[in-house]
Write an enzyme that holds these catalytic residues in place. Sequence first.
Site, PDB file in Angstrom:
ATOM      1  N   ARG A  15    -107.963 -20.634  20.608  1.00 15.38           N
ATOM      2  CA  ARG A  15    -109.332 -20.947  21.001  1.00 15.38           C
ATOM      3  C   ARG A  15    -110.303 -19.892  20.478  1.00 15.38           C
ATOM      4  O   ARG A  15    -111.017 -20.101  19.510  1.00 15.38           O
ATOM      5  CB  ARG A  15    -109.426 -21.074  22.531  1.00 15.38           C
ATOM      6  CG  ARG A  15    -110.689 -21.792  23.009  1.00 15.38           C
ATOM      7  CD  ARG A  15    -111.905 -20.910  23.142  1.00 15.38           C
ATOM      8  NE  ARG A  15    -111.726 -19.806  24.054  1.00 15.38           N
ATOM      9  CZ  ARG A  15    -112.612 -18.849  24.245  1.00 15.38           C
ATOM     10  NH1 ARG A  15    -113.738 -18.842  23.545  1.00 15.38           N
ATOM     11  NH2 ARG A  15    -112.372 -17.849  25.083  1.00 15.38           N
ATOM     12  N   ASP A  16    -110.280 -18.726  21.070  1.00 14.65           N
ATOM     13  CA  ASP A  16    -111.227 -17.675  20.689  1.00 14.65           C
ATOM     14  C   ASP A  16    -110.975 -17.203  19.261  1.00 14.65           C
ATOM     15  O   ASP A  16    -111.905 -16.866  18.532  1.00 14.65           O
ATOM     16  CB  ASP A  16    -111.096 -16.496  21.659  1.00 14.65           C
ATOM     17  CG  ASP A  16    -112.372 -15.690  21.775  1.00 14.65           C
ATOM     18  OD1 ASP A  16    -113.286 -15.915  20.964  1.00 14.65           O
ATOM     19  OD2 ASP A  16    -112.463 -14.835  22.662  1.00 14.65           O
ATOM     20  N   HIS A 207    -110.348  -9.136  28.859  1.00 12.63           N
ATOM     21  CA  HIS A 207    -110.446  -9.780  27.541  1.00 12.63           C
ATOM     22  C   HIS A 207    -111.337  -8.903  26.672  1.00 12.63           C
ATOM     23  O   HIS A 207    -112.547  -8.804  26.906  1.00 12.63           O
ATOM     24  CB  HIS A 207    -111.061 -11.170  27.723  1.00 12.63           C
ATOM     25  CG  HIS A 207    -111.345 -11.919  26.455  1.00 12.63           C
ATOM     26  ND1 HIS A 207    -110.607 -13.017  26.072  1.00 12.63           N
ATOM     27  CD2 HIS A 207    -112.294 -11.762  25.507  1.00 12.63           C
ATOM     28  CE1 HIS A 207    -111.094 -13.503  24.932  1.00 12.63           C
ATOM     29  NE2 HIS A 207    -112.129 -12.748  24.570  1.00 12.63           N
ATOM     30  N   HIS A 209    -112.741  -7.653  22.802  1.00  8.02           N
ATOM     31  CA  HIS A 209    -112.899  -7.806  21.361  1.00  8.02           C
ATOM     32  C   HIS A 209    -112.861  -6.407  20.749  1.00  8.02           C
ATOM     33  O   HIS A 209    -113.313  -5.436  21.353  1.00  8.02           O
ATOM     34  CB  HIS A 209    -114.207  -8.522  21.029  1.00  8.02           C
ATOM     35  CG  HIS A 209    -114.162  -9.988  21.309  1.00  8.02           C
ATOM     36  ND1 HIS A 209    -114.321 -10.955  20.334  1.00  8.02           N
ATOM     37  CD2 HIS A 209    -113.943 -10.673  22.465  1.00  8.02           C
ATOM     38  CE1 HIS A 209    -114.214 -12.152  20.872  1.00  8.02           C
ATOM     39  NE2 HIS A 209    -113.987 -12.013  22.167  1.00  8.02           N
ATOM     40  N   CYS A 240    -117.363 -14.568  18.397  1.00  7.67           N
ATOM     41  CA  CYS A 240    -118.099 -15.502  19.246  1.00  7.67           C
ATOM     42  C   CYS A 240    -119.329 -16.000  18.492  1.00  7.67           C
ATOM     43  O   CYS A 240    -120.149 -15.189  18.054  1.00  7.67           O
ATOM     44  CB  CYS A 240    -118.518 -14.821  20.551  1.00  7.67           C
ATOM     45  SG  CYS A 240    -119.420 -15.919  21.671  1.00  7.67           S
ATOM     46  N   ASN A 249    -110.670 -10.462  18.498  1.00  4.84           N
ATOM     47  CA  ASN A 249    -110.064  -9.979  19.734  1.00  4.84           C
ATOM     48  C   ASN A 249    -109.018  -8.904  19.430  1.00  4.84           C
ATOM     49  O   ASN A 249    -108.562  -8.760  18.296  1.00  4.84           O
ATOM     50  CB  ASN A 249    -109.362 -11.133  20.459  1.00  4.84           C
ATOM     51  CG  ASN A 249    -110.314 -12.208  20.918  1.00  4.84           C
ATOM     52  OD1 ASN A 249    -110.694 -12.265  22.070  1.00  4.84           O
ATOM     53  ND2 ASN A 249    -110.705 -13.085  20.006  1.00  4.84           N
TER      54      ASN A 249
END
Length: 317
Positions: A15-16, A207, A209, A240, A249
């Site tokens: 996803r990210d 989470h 980055h 993002c 990430n």
Amino acid sequence: MKLAEKITVCEVGLRDGLQIEKQILTVEQKLNLLHGLEKAGVKVIEVGSFMSPKAVPQMANTDEVFRCLVQLPGVEYRALVGNVKGVQRAVECGCKKIKLNISASKGHCLANLNKLPMEQMKTFAPSVALARKNNVQVSGSIACPFGSPWDETIPISDICEIIDAYLQVGVNEISISDAPGMAMPKQVYELMGELTARYPQCKFILHFHNTRGMGIANIMAGMEAGITWYDGSLAGTGGCPFVPGAAGNVSTEDIINMCDAQGIETGIDLDRIIALGHKLEEYMGHQGGSAVLRGGKNKDILLRMPTGQGENYTQKK
């Protein structure tokens, strides 16, 4: 140094990691990575998101991925949603866990949604109600708690206001998400110490980055504060589309290598994860931000020394 004996690493690469990639992966490619993650021992996988395909075309096939996926017992497959329509898509394709997201940065919310954080939070109650009606679990996320390109600092009172709003709708699993990559270890340690003291009923996930190379250091600070759940992304991919300058990430390979070298249990096979990281880079057509994919894991260091050098040293010892 107080470190955890065991942590859970949640894989968010599908996803990210993919949401800003020019190369859009096929359903088959995503399923290949998913099956590889299962075999590697990953127990929490963020499969994709149910956002507008126009806004995030890389996630347009998330519905089909879920329909084709055989969900294994003991593995959590989750997806990000933005509104009730996203929840409905999740229900229809068999997704059993969703994640809502709100930014703690007022400037971020105004720039992207033209709403303040608490105004946006008011839209979450119908989403949670629809999910619960269909036996879909709900978690939450708070973006930019350590600062943003719009707000250098975020008052802890603003973060707590959002947590209180999540709790009011029955959500107590909350990801603290440093999308801009602005967090520093001292800041992480102090914030998470405060939040875990105030909200013992919450499960917090961190989470990070790796925009400024602080990801692993921030995870160490999180462990010092008692946090045992972390997101990682295969090959250090990610970014993002709604936060200027956000880089990838923290790579899953780097997290697992760091844990293996320090005796911290993850239950994940590093060799399999490294192979998957290389496969994802192949799919994307470029390298990611994983240090381990470039330098190798700690245990391989002798194998990477000039021919004979490692053996001679071992014999002399």
